[in-house]
Motif scaffolding. Structure first.
Motif, mmCIF file in Angstrom:
data_model
loop_
_atom_site.group_PDB
_atom_site.id
_atom_site.type_symbol
_atom_site.label_atom_id
_atom_site.label_comp_id
_atom_site.label_asym_id
_atom_site.label_seq_id
_atom_site.Cartn_x
_atom_site.Cartn_y
_atom_site.Cartn_z
ATOM 1 N N LYS A 109 -23.794 -2.561 36.075
ATOM 2 C CA LYS A 109 -24.354 -2.013 37.314
ATOM 3 C C LYS A 109 -23.256 -1.786 38.351
ATOM 4 O O LYS A 109 -22.194 -2.399 38.304
ATOM 5 C CB LYS A 109 -25.403 -2.967 37.888
ATOM 6 C CG LYS A 109 -26.477 -3.380 36.901
ATOM 7 C CD LYS A 109 -27.408 -2.243 36.598
ATOM 8 C CE LYS A 109 -28.551 -2.733 35.713
ATOM 9 N NZ LYS A 109 -29.234 -1.706 35.018
ATOM 10 N N SER A 110 -23.539 -0.935 39.331
ATOM 11 C CA SER A 110 -22.532 -0.588 40.330
ATOM 12 C C SER A 110 -22.009 -1.776 41.135
ATOM 13 O O SER A 110 -20.858 -1.745 41.565
ATOM 14 C CB SER A 110 -23.035 0.518 41.245
ATOM 15 O OG SER A 110 -24.229 0.141 41.871
ATOM 16 N N PRO A 111 -22.782 -2.858 41.371
ATOM 17 C CA PRO A 111 -22.162 -3.995 42.066
ATOM 18 C C PRO A 111 -20.973 -4.589 41.310
ATOM 19 O O PRO A 111 -20.058 -5.127 41.923
ATOM 20 C CB PRO A 111 -23.312 -4.998 42.192
ATOM 21 C CG PRO A 111 -24.546 -4.154 42.209
ATOM 22 C CD PRO A 111 -24.239 -3.031 41.249
ATOM 23 N N VAL A 112 -20.963 -4.490 39.971
ATOM 24 C CA VAL A 112 -19.785 -4.919 39.210
ATOM 25 C C VAL A 112 -18.613 -4.006 39.567
ATOM 26 O O VAL A 112 -17.489 -4.476 39.784
ATOM 27 C CB VAL A 112 -20.058 -4.923 37.692
ATOM 28 C CG1 VAL A 112 -18.777 -5.142 36.899
ATOM 29 C CG2 VAL A 112 -21.091 -5.986 37.329
ATOM 30 N N ASP A 113 -18.860 -2.695 39.643
ATOM 31 C CA ASP A 113 -17.811 -1.764 40.063
ATOM 32 C C ASP A 113 -17.288 -2.116 41.449
ATOM 33 O O ASP A 113 -16.091 -2.002 41.717
ATOM 34 C CB ASP A 113 -18.324 -0.321 40.068
ATOM 35 C CG ASP A 113 -18.477 0.254 38.675
ATOM 36 O OD1 ASP A 113 -17.804 -0.248 37.746
ATOM 37 O OD2 ASP A 113 -19.266 1.194 38.511
ATOM 38 N N ASP A 114 -18.179 -2.542 42.343
ATOM 39 C CA ASP A 114 -17.750 -2.932 43.686
ATOM 40 C C ASP A 114 -16.765 -4.099 43.625
ATOM 41 O O ASP A 114 -15.763 -4.118 44.350
ATOM 42 C CB ASP A 114 -18.949 -3.319 44.550
ATOM 43 C CG ASP A 114 -19.872 -2.139 44.853
ATOM 44 O OD1 ASP A 114 -19.427 -0.972 44.702
ATOM 45 O OD2 ASP A 114 -21.032 -2.389 45.230
#
Length: 196
Positions: A109-114
């Motif tokens: 998910k994008s929070p991992v990318d963050d």
């Protein structure tokens, strides 16, 4: 199959944790890869989220199934995958990592990318390889987006692959990913050249 998205315990997770949740490396890596035996870290009570570090490469096994899951939905107090990545990257205070490999059923998910982006702002951009098993792409080629590589390895469509991480020995050299596909049908023969 008994997988319950509303709570963190169910027969499927119990079976996985009993069979794989305490897995450790039982022998040293070959000397040619630097030898040694990495220590596997796990999220307590959620052993399906794990990671280890070997020769300054961080490996993360994340629990992102297709669809909603307890660990990532509104039912969870927080996404434990994100917390694990955040804590692991924060512990690298000297910015020693050279590359990162993520294993997950679907794309993280994008929070991992963050969290990855926060690390990059602090330490500089690194090569990332995401290995996924449920993307169902139109082709089974390595793909590139924002200098991040993704590889889909679905057992019913691709043969075993050997992914090697090659380090440039020159000054300031980075890591490179090399993928050897054992698929005799050469299903990747029409893949685009990612780096021209």
């Amino acid at each position: 199959m008994g997988y319950d998205i509303n709570k963190p315990t169910d027969p499927v997770r119990k079976m996985w944790r009993e069979r794989f949740g305490q897995y450790l490396f039982t022998s040293d890596f070959p000397a040619i890869t630097g030898g040694g035996r990495p220590t596997v870290s796990r999220v307590e009570g959620y052993e399906e989220i794990f990671g280890f570090r070997h020769k300054n490469v961080a490996f993360f096994g994340l629990d992102y199934p297709a669809g909603d899951a307890y660990l990532t939905s509104k039912n969870a107090p927080q996404d434990l995958n994100v917390k694990f990545v955040e804590d692991t990257l924060a512990s690298d205070t000297s910015c020693e990592l050279k590359s990162i490999v993520l294993f997950s059923h679907v794309a993280p998910k994008s929070p991992v990318d963050d969290e990855l982006n926060d690390y990059f702002e602090r330490c500089g951009e690194l090569p990332i390889l995401s290995v996924m098993g449920n993307a169902h792409p139109s082709t089974y080629c390595l793909t590139k987006k924002d200098d991040r590589l993704s590889l889909t390895v679905e057992a019913f469509r691709s043969g075993p692959v050997l992914v090697s991480i090659v380090r440039n020995p020159g000054e300031g050299g980075g890591d490179y990913f090399h993928v050897a596909d054992s698929d005799l049908k050469d299903s990747n023969s029409e893949c685009p050249e990612l780096f021209a």
